[in-house]
Design an enzyme around this catalytic site. Structure first.
Site, PDB file in Angstrom:
ATOM      1  N   SER A  23      27.605 -20.706   6.624  1.00  0.00           N
ATOM      2  CA  SER A  23      28.415 -19.835   5.751  1.00  0.00           C
ATOM      3  C   SER A  23      29.153 -18.742   6.525  1.00  0.00           C
ATOM      4  O   SER A  23      30.349 -18.528   6.271  1.00  0.00           O
ATOM      5  CB  SER A  23      27.548 -19.222   4.652  1.00  0.00           C
ATOM      6  N   THR A  68      20.612 -18.055  -0.735  1.00  0.00           N
ATOM      7  CA  THR A  68      20.075 -19.373  -0.443  1.00  0.00           C
ATOM      8  C   THR A  68      18.554 -19.349  -0.580  1.00  0.00           C
ATOM      9  O   THR A  68      17.975 -18.340  -0.988  1.00  0.00           O
ATOM     10  CB  THR A  68      20.580 -19.886   0.937  1.00  0.00           C
ATOM     11  N   LYS A  72      17.263 -18.500  -4.798  1.00  0.00           N
ATOM     12  CA  LYS A  72      18.300 -18.923  -5.754  1.00  0.00           C
ATOM     13  C   LYS A  72      17.884 -18.764  -7.218  1.00  0.00           C
ATOM     14  O   LYS A  72      18.733 -18.607  -8.088  1.00  0.00           O
ATOM     15  CB  LYS A  72      18.688 -20.389  -5.496  1.00  0.00           C
ATOM     16  N   ASP A 108      27.444 -24.658  -6.242  1.00  0.00           N
ATOM     17  CA  ASP A 108      26.996 -25.904  -5.602  1.00  0.00           C
ATOM     18  C   ASP A 108      27.490 -27.150  -6.353  1.00  0.00           C
ATOM     19  O   ASP A 108      28.039 -28.076  -5.759  1.00  0.00           O
ATOM     20  CB  ASP A 108      25.465 -25.953  -5.522  1.00  0.00           C
ATOM     21  N   ALA A 133      16.017 -34.223  -7.719  1.00  0.00           N
ATOM     22  CA  ALA A 133      16.145 -33.241  -8.805  1.00  0.00           C
ATOM     23  C   ALA A 133      15.677 -31.869  -8.331  1.00  0.00           C
ATOM     24  O   ALA A 133      15.124 -31.091  -9.099  1.00  0.00           O
ATOM     25  CB  ALA A 133      15.345 -33.706 -10.021  1.00  0.00           C
ATOM     26  N   ARG A 160      11.168 -38.126  -6.830  1.00  0.00           N
ATOM     27  CA  ARG A 160       9.801 -38.463  -6.380  1.00  0.00           C
ATOM     28  C   ARG A 160       8.779 -37.847  -7.338  1.00  0.00           C
ATOM     29  O   ARG A 160       7.894 -38.534  -7.826  1.00  0.00           O
ATOM     30  CB  ARG A 160       9.620 -37.918  -4.956  1.00  0.00           C
ATOM     31  N   MET A 208      17.894 -36.204   6.440  1.00  0.00           N
ATOM     32  CA  MET A 208      18.414 -34.993   7.077  1.00  0.00           C
ATOM     33  C   MET A 208      17.820 -34.843   8.474  1.00  0.00           C
ATOM     34  O   MET A 208      16.676 -35.235   8.706  1.00  0.00           O
ATOM     35  CB  MET A 208      18.015 -33.776   6.217  1.00  0.00           C
TER      36      MET A 208
HETATM   37  P1  NAP Z   1      14.918 -28.818  -2.695  1.00  0.00           P
HETATM   38  O1  NAP Z   1      15.183 -27.978  -3.877  1.00  0.00           O
HETATM   39  O2  NAP Z   1      13.746 -28.518  -1.831  1.00  0.00           O
HETATM   40  O3  NAP Z   1      14.804 -30.352  -3.200  1.00  0.00           O
HETATM   41  C1  NAP Z   1      14.482 -31.386  -2.320  1.00  0.00           C
HETATM   42  C2  NAP Z   1      14.643 -32.718  -3.022  1.00  0.00           C
HETATM   43  O4  NAP Z   1      14.384 -33.767  -2.082  1.00  0.00           O
HETATM   44  C3  NAP Z   1      13.655 -32.911  -4.178  1.00  0.00           C
HETATM   45  O5  NAP Z   1      14.257 -33.729  -5.153  1.00  0.00           O
HETATM   46  C4  NAP Z   1      12.492 -33.646  -3.475  1.00  0.00           C
HETATM   47  O6  NAP Z   1      11.668 -34.393  -4.339  1.00  0.00           O
HETATM   48  C5  NAP Z   1      13.287 -34.573  -2.572  1.00  0.00           C
HETATM   49  N1  NAP Z   1      12.514 -35.071  -1.442  1.00  0.00           N
HETATM   50  C6  NAP Z   1      12.122 -34.382  -0.345  1.00  0.00           C
HETATM   51  N2  NAP Z   1      11.431 -35.191   0.494  1.00  0.00           N
HETATM   52  C7  NAP Z   1      11.383 -36.412  -0.103  1.00  0.00           C
HETATM   53  C8  NAP Z   1      10.808 -37.662   0.259  1.00  0.00           C
HETATM   54  N3  NAP Z   1      10.157 -37.829   1.415  1.00  0.00           N
HETATM   55  N4  NAP Z   1      10.974 -38.707  -0.575  1.00  0.00           N
HETATM   56  C9  NAP Z   1      11.662 -38.559  -1.741  1.00  0.00           C
HETATM   57  N5  NAP Z   1      12.208 -37.403  -2.152  1.00  0.00           N
HETATM   58  C10 NAP Z   1      12.074 -36.340  -1.338  1.00  0.00           C
HETATM   59  O7  NAP Z   1      16.172 -28.834  -1.697  1.00  0.00           O
HETATM   60  P2  NAP Z   1      17.738 -28.740  -2.063  1.00  0.00           P
HETATM   61  O8  NAP Z   1      18.175 -27.344  -1.943  1.00  0.00           O
HETATM   62  O9  NAP Z   1      17.975 -29.474  -3.332  1.00  0.00           O
HETATM   63  O10 NAP Z   1      18.374 -29.536  -0.818  1.00  0.00           O
HETATM   64  C11 NAP Z   1      18.326 -30.951  -0.729  1.00  0.00           C
HETATM   65  C12 NAP Z   1      19.281 -31.412   0.369  1.00  0.00           C
HETATM   66  O11 NAP Z   1      20.612 -31.052   0.004  1.00  0.00           O
HETATM   67  C13 NAP Z   1      19.033 -30.741   1.736  1.00  0.00           C
HETATM   68  O12 NAP Z   1      19.226 -31.702   2.731  1.00  0.00           O
HETATM   69  C14 NAP Z   1      20.106 -29.669   1.808  1.00  0.00           C
HETATM   70  O13 NAP Z   1      20.498 -29.390   3.145  1.00  0.00           O
HETATM   71  C15 NAP Z   1      21.244 -30.358   1.060  1.00  0.00           C
HETATM   72  N6  NAP Z   1      22.211 -29.429   0.458  1.00  0.00           N
HETATM   73  C16 NAP Z   1      23.510 -29.603   0.772  1.00  0.00           C
HETATM   74  C17 NAP Z   1      24.455 -28.776   0.207  1.00  0.00           C
HETATM   75  C18 NAP Z   1      25.908 -28.958   0.554  1.00  0.00           C
HETATM   76  O14 NAP Z   1      26.698 -28.049   0.267  1.00  0.00           O
HETATM   77  N7  NAP Z   1      26.303 -30.082   1.125  1.00  0.00           N
HETATM   78  C19 NAP Z   1      24.072 -27.764  -0.704  1.00  0.00           C
HETATM   79  C20 NAP Z   1      22.721 -27.628  -1.015  1.00  0.00           C
HETATM   80  C21 NAP Z   1      21.784 -28.471  -0.429  1.00  0.00           C
HETATM   81  P3  NAP Z   1      10.392 -33.676  -5.018  1.00  0.00           P
HETATM   82  O15 NAP Z   1      10.924 -32.903  -6.176  1.00  0.00           O
HETATM   83  O16 NAP Z   1       9.531 -34.796  -5.419  1.00  0.00           O
HETATM   84  O17 NAP Z   1       9.752 -32.796  -3.984  1.00  0.00           O
END
Ligand code: NAP
Length: 293
Positions: A23, A68, A72, A108, A133, A160, A208
């Site tokens: 950012s 972040t 959030k 987002d 989710a 998951r 990732m």
């Molecule tokens: P989060 O709130 O921690 O959510 C993580 C998600 O991934 C949950 O749905 C989790 O499932 C799932 N997950 C993690 N490990 C897993 C596994 N081994 N098998 C299956 N599902 C798994 O994180 P977030 O903020 O949503 O971020 C998720 C990804 O999006 C990250 O890589 C982040 O860098 C990326 N992101 C990108 C942007 C962008 O602007 N491009 C913006 C925000 C985030 P459970 O609920 O079962 O734990």
């Protein structure tokens, strides 16, 4: 080189950790391009210090900030007003200081939709599958449901931890007139459901950096007529995207969402058209030069 003086406005990011955030790079590139007398910094704020940090940002009359992980959701109770989409999502990633009042937004989901749009993807009547989710999945699902309510279409969410997918199905159907299904993330459910899907979105962290060999969806389930969008931006092209491209699917990269969510925040703060090209250049330069990729 911009001159920092007594009139320079401060924008910043608060989170924990923030050291690797892109950012500051993206926003400072935009300020520089448009010659805006502002600077963007990143501050590491631990969970226990959030209130103190927000009080400090208020006292210093900081112009705006991004939020972040892990703040959030907890930031909501510390703000004066919350935009309706952010309120529905239950998470804020952008705050604007409007005459001393802190107003929260979530860019987002809008950033994700903009990434699809700018890649020529139309949403009207489409069947969309979202894998994940968590924070990103939830924000995308709400922004998408708001659009599909106007255009028609369907959303299936896989997670998951199935309870989160089911909760999301319930809140989306209560809020929008749109068809939503929440399912457990399993090979069988993906196999059954992805048959007629037009757009597949990975919103999990599977694939990732450093676990770049992993993918949340087997390549056999990807069809050439699908659009495959991965929100992960490190690496720039995940295994999911590489395999989707090989299968002939159209791909959309996470870096696009990253830049468009920042561009939306910039628009909210500065009320000017963001210099997208410079913001992309800055993000890509940093991601490509990162030794770890
Ligand atoms: P989060 O709130 O921690 O959510 C993580 C998600 O991934 C949950 O749905 C989790 O499932 C799932 N997950 C993690 N490990 C897993 C596994 N081994 N098998 C299956 N599902 C798994 O994180 P977030 O903020 O949503 O971020 C998720 C990804 O999006 C990250 O890589 C982040 O860098 C990326 N992101 C990108 C942007 C962008 O602007 N491009 C913006 C925000 C985030 P459970 O609920 O079962 O734990």
């Amino acid at each position: 080189m911009r001159l920092i003086n007594g009139k320079t406005r401060l924008y910043c990011l608060i989170g924990d950790p923030v050291q690797h955030s892109l950012s500051p790079i993206i926003h400072n590139a935009a300020f520089e391009k448009l010659n805006i007398n502002a600077v963007y910094l990143a501050f590491n704020v631990s969970k226990g210090n959030l209130k103190k940090a927000v009080d400090g940002l208020r006292s210093l009359n900081v112009a705006g900030f991004n939020v972040t992980m892990p703040h959030k959701v907890s930031i909501l109770s510390l703000l004066d007003r919350i935009d309706s989409l952010a309120e529905k999502i239950g998470a804020v990633n952008t705050v604007k200081n409007v005459d001393g009042k802190l107003v929260g937004y979530n860019t987002d989901g809008i950033g994700a939709l903009e990434a699809l749009k700018r890649n020529g993807v139309k949403l009207k009547g489409k069947k969309v599958a979202i894998v994940g989710a968590g924070g990103a999945g939830k924000a995308i699902a709400f922004a998408l449901a708001q659009q599909l309510e106007k255009f028609g279409g369907e959303i299936t969410i896989f997670n998951r931890t199935v309870e989160k997918a089911v909760w999301l199905e319930k809140s989306l159907t209560e809020t929008f007139d749109v068809k939503v299904k929440g399912l457990k993330l399993s090979d069988l459910n993906l196999k059954n459901e992805l048959k007629n899907v037009d757009i597949l979105i990975n919103a999990t962290s599977v694939g990732m950096y450093p676990s770049t060999g992993k993918t949340p969806v087997s390549k056999n389930l990807i069809k050439p007529n699908m659009v495959v969008f991965d929100v992960i931006y490190e690496p720039l092209k995940t295994r999911l995207l590489t395999e989707a491209e090989k299968r002939g699917a159209k791909i959309v990269r996470g870096v696009d969402m990253l830049v468009y969510q920042a561009a939306k925040a910039f628009e909210i703060w500065i009320k000017k058209k963001p210099p997208i090209k410079e913001m992309f250049k800055a993000a890509l330069r940093t991601l490509k030069s990162s030794k770890e990729l």
